[in-house]
Design a protein around this motif. Structure first.
Motif, PDB file in Angstrom:
ATOM      1  N   THR A  24      48.948  65.596  41.561  1.00  0.00           N
ATOM      2  CA  THR A  24      49.936  65.095  40.608  1.00  0.00           C
ATOM      3  C   THR A  24      50.420  66.207  39.674  1.00  0.00           C
ATOM      4  OG1 THR A  24      48.125  64.424  39.152  1.00  0.00           O
ATOM      5  CG2 THR A  24      49.088  62.725  40.551  1.00  0.00           C
ATOM      6  N   ILE A  25      51.539  65.942  39.022  1.00  0.00           N
ATOM      7  CA  ILE A  25      52.041  66.812  37.962  1.00  0.00           C
ATOM      8  C   ILE A  25      52.101  65.994  36.675  1.00  0.00           C
ATOM      9  CG2 ILE A  25      54.034  68.101  37.105  1.00  0.00           C
ATOM     10  CD1 ILE A  25      54.732  68.821  39.976  1.00  0.00           C
ATOM     11  N   GLN A  26      51.313  66.403  35.697  1.00  0.00           N
ATOM     12  CA  GLN A  26      51.261  65.748  34.385  1.00  0.00           C
ATOM     13  C   GLN A  26      51.120  64.227  34.505  1.00  0.00           C
ATOM     14  OE1 GLN A  26      54.887  67.506  32.909  1.00  0.00           O
ATOM     15  NE2 GLN A  26      53.807  69.158  31.862  1.00  0.00           N
ATOM     16  N   ASP A  27      50.160  63.827  35.313  1.00  0.00           N
ATOM     17  CA  ASP A  27      49.874  62.398  35.504  1.00  0.00           C
ATOM     18  C   ASP A  27      48.392  62.256  35.839  1.00  0.00           C
ATOM     19  OD1 ASP A  27      49.661  59.750  36.127  1.00  0.00           O
ATOM     20  OD2 ASP A  27      51.071  59.783  37.808  1.00  0.00           O
ATOM     21  N   SER A  28      47.611  61.945  34.852  1.00  0.00           N
ATOM     22  CA  SER A  28      46.161  61.846  35.065  1.00  0.00           C
ATOM     23  C   SER A  28      45.727  60.450  35.506  1.00  0.00           C
ATOM     24  CB  SER A  28      45.418  62.229  33.779  1.00  0.00           C
ATOM     25  OG  SER A  28      45.816  61.380  32.716  1.00  0.00           O
ATOM     26  N   THR A  29      46.688  59.531  35.626  1.00  0.00           N
ATOM     27  CA  THR A  29      46.336  58.132  35.937  1.00  0.00           C
ATOM     28  C   THR A  29      45.943  57.932  37.407  1.00  0.00           C
ATOM     29  OG1 THR A  29      48.637  57.539  36.427  1.00  0.00           O
ATOM     30  CG2 THR A  29      47.896  57.294  34.140  1.00  0.00           C
ATOM     31  N   GLN A  30      46.446  58.776  38.294  1.00  0.00           N
ATOM     32  CA  GLN A  30      46.223  58.547  39.723  1.00  0.00           C
ATOM     33  C   GLN A  30      44.810  58.889  40.179  1.00  0.00           C
ATOM     34  OE1 GLN A  30      48.542  56.891  41.556  1.00  0.00           O
ATOM     35  NE2 GLN A  30      49.533  56.825  39.546  1.00  0.00           N
ATOM     36  N   LYS A  31      44.085  59.690  39.381  1.00  0.00           N
ATOM     37  CA  LYS A  31      42.744  60.115  39.805  1.00  0.00           C
ATOM     38  C   LYS A  31      41.761  58.941  39.894  1.00  0.00           C
ATOM     39  CE  LYS A  31      41.278  61.663  35.183  1.00  0.00           C
ATOM     40  NZ  LYS A  31      40.960  62.854  34.370  1.00  0.00           N
ATOM     41  N   GLN A  32      42.096  57.844  39.187  1.00  0.00           N
ATOM     42  CA  GLN A  32      41.206  56.678  39.244  1.00  0.00           C
ATOM     43  C   GLN A  32      41.167  56.043  40.637  1.00  0.00           C
ATOM     44  OE1 GLN A  32      42.784  53.111  37.102  1.00  0.00           O
ATOM     45  NE2 GLN A  32      44.616  54.372  36.750  1.00  0.00           N
TER      46      GLN A  32
END
Length: 497
Positions: free
Chosen positions: A262-270
């Motif tokens: 991702t780029i500047q999106d930490s939500t997908q790691k969940q």
């Protein structure tokens, strides 16, 4: 009995066959030699079943004949002492058949399959180049050719035929190479070319409109790409989770081993097993700084690749190499050594002359992304030269015309590969998306179009040439002529003006 015995080779599908020895499996009647097995299947342009007599004259060991009638599957007869065997859905099983013949070479290799609309070639070649910098050899199959980095044999298809793939994997194994990168097209997936290829890593780059002349609509196109992850053996999956389809697939693959990019999106790691997120990107004229955080740690990559989409391409490649057990600090330390891929956002400069950028962009999304990134990096006057391929998806032409007109300062519509379609019809389709006709020039001859832009532009202008990238030929009618955007550009930059 060995793999060159017909009875053993066909045992999973057909029993009670004679123990017939043979040399090779061959799909092309022109390359048949005595003792081969001829695979007679229908193709896009030719039906191999029409060349039975040629195969018989060449004294093949046997003929496998694709039948649509399941009732006669496995039956056989002799024609002039040549064994002909009827095989139901032969095309669908050809990859498995070839894998058995070459003793399943894929099981002894780490194969990385890359699919997506745009970026397949870049990601493939980034992996190959990076491993080379780090002292290793990686074999590769894709648009630029088959072989090794800087030593590629040209190929007609992004994804080769199933027999050639297994033959290539066997050769790679014999050369004691451990890793193979392979571009996997939607056509290759639909046509079962990689059915028997066990992928150690599968990478998804993005999905945007393309090949709708073949697939019909975006839903079917998505279904074709999804096949790599839904029906094939893939141990680890790396997804561009910045892409809307990548986000959706990441959730669908929740029970699989996934890496989210991702780029500047930490939500997908969940939703993923591991992850890499670019936290800060700085764009300069000819390079980018990428700060990242990840499951492996934090750091900064420096690259002379340009564009946000190349941030994703670089991070997908980075994740792949980390999963292949390359050291994080070694990868960070060598990222600045990577050079642009041939025909992919390739920059050509000479002092006091306009900057040329060549890219393979031939879809609406690719043209949009490349033009936006050029504007972001350079903030200068942009010329855009492009055309659309003949006998291909007509629906994207007006979209590309509209995109070029909105972003570029001057647009030259020219020929790409018109094939047997009338040039003016292609141009008119592109023009349907254009409203600011004063911005548009039509110069059918591609060389003349590039030359015109060069001589009419100023030294601080950007001339962006889209659509053909690395290609060294142009298809006009039934003629294939030598043609290279790159060679024309280099010649112009050598001129004294």
């Amino acid at each position: 009995m060995n793999n060159n015995c017909l009875k053993f080779l066909l045992l999973p599908w057909i029993k009670n066959l004679p123990s017939k020895k043979f040399l090779n499996l061959t799909i092309d009647s022109r390359t048949l030699t005595e003792g081969d097995v001829f695979i007679a299947i229908p193709g896009k342009k030719q039906d191999g079943r029409h060349f039975i007599s040629e195969a018989i004259n060449k004294k093949v060991a046997a003929i496998l004949y694709e039948t649509d009638e399941i009732e006669i599957h496995g039956t056989f007869k002799y024609i002039n002492n040549i064994l002909l065997i009827y095989f139901f859905q032969l095309s669908n099983n050809l990859s498995i058949l070839a894998s058995r013949f070459y003793q399943e070479p894929g099981k002894k290799l780490k194969i990385v399959g890359i699919t997506g609309t745009n970026g397949k070639t870049t990601v493939t070649q980034l992996i190959n180049q990076w491993t080379k910098i780090l002292g290793d050899n990686t074999a590769t199959m894709g648009t630029l050719g088959n072989g090794f980095y800087n030593s590629l044999c040209k190929t007609q298809n992004t994804t080769s035929g199933p027999i050639f793939i297994q033959s290539f994997l066997n050769e790679v194994l014999e050369k004691q190479i451990q890793v193979v990168t392979m571009e996997v097209s939607s056509h290759g997936l639909i046509q079962n070319r990689v059915k028997a290829v066990p992928f150690y890593i599968g990478i998804f780059t993005n999905l945007t409109q393309d090949h709708l002349d073949y697939h019909g609509n975006m839903r079917k196109y998505e279904e074709a790409k999804w096949l790599l992850f839904s029906t094939h053996k893939v141990k680890k999956i790396i997804l561009n989770a910045d892409d809307e389809y990548g986000k959706k697939w990441l959730k669908k693959l929740f029970n699989c081993y996934t890496i989210a990019i991702t780029i500047q999106d930490s939500t997908q790691k969940q939703y993923s097993t591991k992850w890499i997120n670019a936290t800060d990107i700085k764009f300069y004229n000819n390079y980018i700084h990428i700060k990242f955080e990840s499951s492996w740690g934090k750091g900064t990559l420096l690259s002379c690749l340009i564009g946000r989409f190349n941030v994703i391409n670089l991070l997908l490649s980075f994740a792949c190499l980390l999963e292949l057990n390359y050291n994080l600090s070694d990868l960070i330390g060598t990222s600045s050594h990577i050079i642009p891929i041939d025909g992919r956002m390739q920059i050509f400069t000479t002092p006091n002359k306009p900057i040329f950028i060549i890219d393979y962009a031939h879809t609406p999304d690719a043209l949009n992304q490349t033009l936006k990134e050029i504007k972001l990096h350079y903030q200068k006057y942009i010329w855009c030269i492009f055309g659309c391929g003949g006998e291909r998806d007509r629906r994207k032409r007006s979209m590309m015309g509209s995109i070029a007109e909105k972003i570029a300062d001057k647009v030259i519509i020219t020929n790409d590969n018109p094939r047997n379609e009338k040039e003016i019809n292609i141009i008119n389709d592109i023009l349907k998306g254009c409203k600011k006709k004063k911005k548009i020039l039509i110069i059918k001859n591609r060389k003349d179009a590039i030359s015109y832009a060069f001589f009419q532009s100023k030294y601080d202008h950007i001339i962006f040439i889209a659509g053909k990238g690395h290609e060294e030929q142009q298809i006009i009618g039934n003629k294939i002529i030598k043609f290279s955007d790159k060679k024309i550009v280099l010649h112009l930059l050598e001129k004294k003006i």
